[in-house]
Motif scaffolding. Structure first.
Motif, short mmCIF file in Angstrom:
data_model
loop_
_atom_site.label_atom_id
_atom_site.label_comp_id
_atom_site.label_asym_id
_atom_site.label_seq_id
_atom_site.Cartn_x
_atom_site.Cartn_y
_atom_site.Cartn_z
N GLN A 1 0.49 -1.19 0.62
CA GLN A 1 0.01 0.17 -0.29
C GLN A 1 0.55 1.23 0.33
OE1 GLN A 1 -2.29 -0.36 3.30
NE2 GLN A 1 -3.92 -1.23 2.01
N HIS A 2 1.91 1.57 1.04
CA HIS A 2 2.69 2.00 0.74
C HIS A 2 4.55 1.75 1.61
CE1 HIS A 2 0.99 3.02 4.66
NE2 HIS A 2 2.51 3.88 4.88
N ASP B 1 8.27 3.96 2.57
CA ASP B 1 8.29 4.44 4.22
C ASP B 1 9.96 4.47 4.06
OD1 ASP B 1 5.62 6.01 4.30
OD2 ASP B 1 5.13 5.16 5.52
N SER C 1 8.09 0.95 -4.65
CA SER C 1 7.14 2.45 -5.28
C SER C 1 6.82 1.85 -6.16
CB SER C 1 7.40 4.27 -4.72
OG SER C 1 6.17 4.44 -5.03
#
Length: 159
Positions: free
Chosen positions: A104-105, A107, A149
């Motif tokens: 989903q993401h 970081d 990503s």
């Protein structure tokens, strides 16, 4: 059986983990000193001092000197087009495959100790959980974050 991942984390991770463990072990040593002082104040048995010092010494060796090196040797990761393969653990080795379609993401995180050694951790979030690849060089962490990503976006477009 699948081959282990090939990429390792930065060797400076050992230093950062030793500093972090040293901070927590210092708290344990303060507790041992407090037990020593309390033993003399309240006339407690002397074996309490011995136990506190032995536990502090063993913890220092294990958490500051042994565990960071073993942890660094076991950490491996690899990014494929369809999945991320993460391997870590000392006694129990965990091998995790994270499908790109589930990402989903992504970081990067950097605390003060990691920043001192120019390291950052990459966290990969899915609906179920968060996976972390710790202590990569800052540049490598940024590139890995961008690559994951981009691959996760491509997978979403394909669906």
């Amino acid at each position: 059986m699948r081959q282990p991942p090939v990429h390792t984390i930065a060797e400076d991770a050992i230093k950062a983990w030793k500093i972090t463990a040293g901070i927590f072990v210092a708290i344990l040593w303060f507790a041992a000193i407090a037990a020593t002082v309390l033993t003399f104040i309240f006339d407690w048995p002397v074996w309490i001092i011995a136990i506190a010092i032995v536990i502090s010494a063993i913890s220092t060796y294990f958490f500051v000197f042994l565990l960071p090196v073993l942890r660094w040797r076991r950490w491996r990761y690899e990014v494929f087009e369809q999945e991320i393969y993460i391997q870590h653990g000392i006694l129990i080795v965990s091998r995790t495959l994270v499908p790109m379609i589930r990402v989903q993401h992504v970081d990067t995180q950097q605390g003060p100790i990691l920043k001192k050694y120019k390291l950052a951790s990459v966290t990969i979030s899915t609906a179920a959980t968060t996976h972390e690849i710790p202590a990569l060089l800052e540049e490598d962490a940024s590139e890995l974050r961008d690559r994951i990503s981009a691959l996760a976006r491509v997978d979403e477009d394909d669906v």
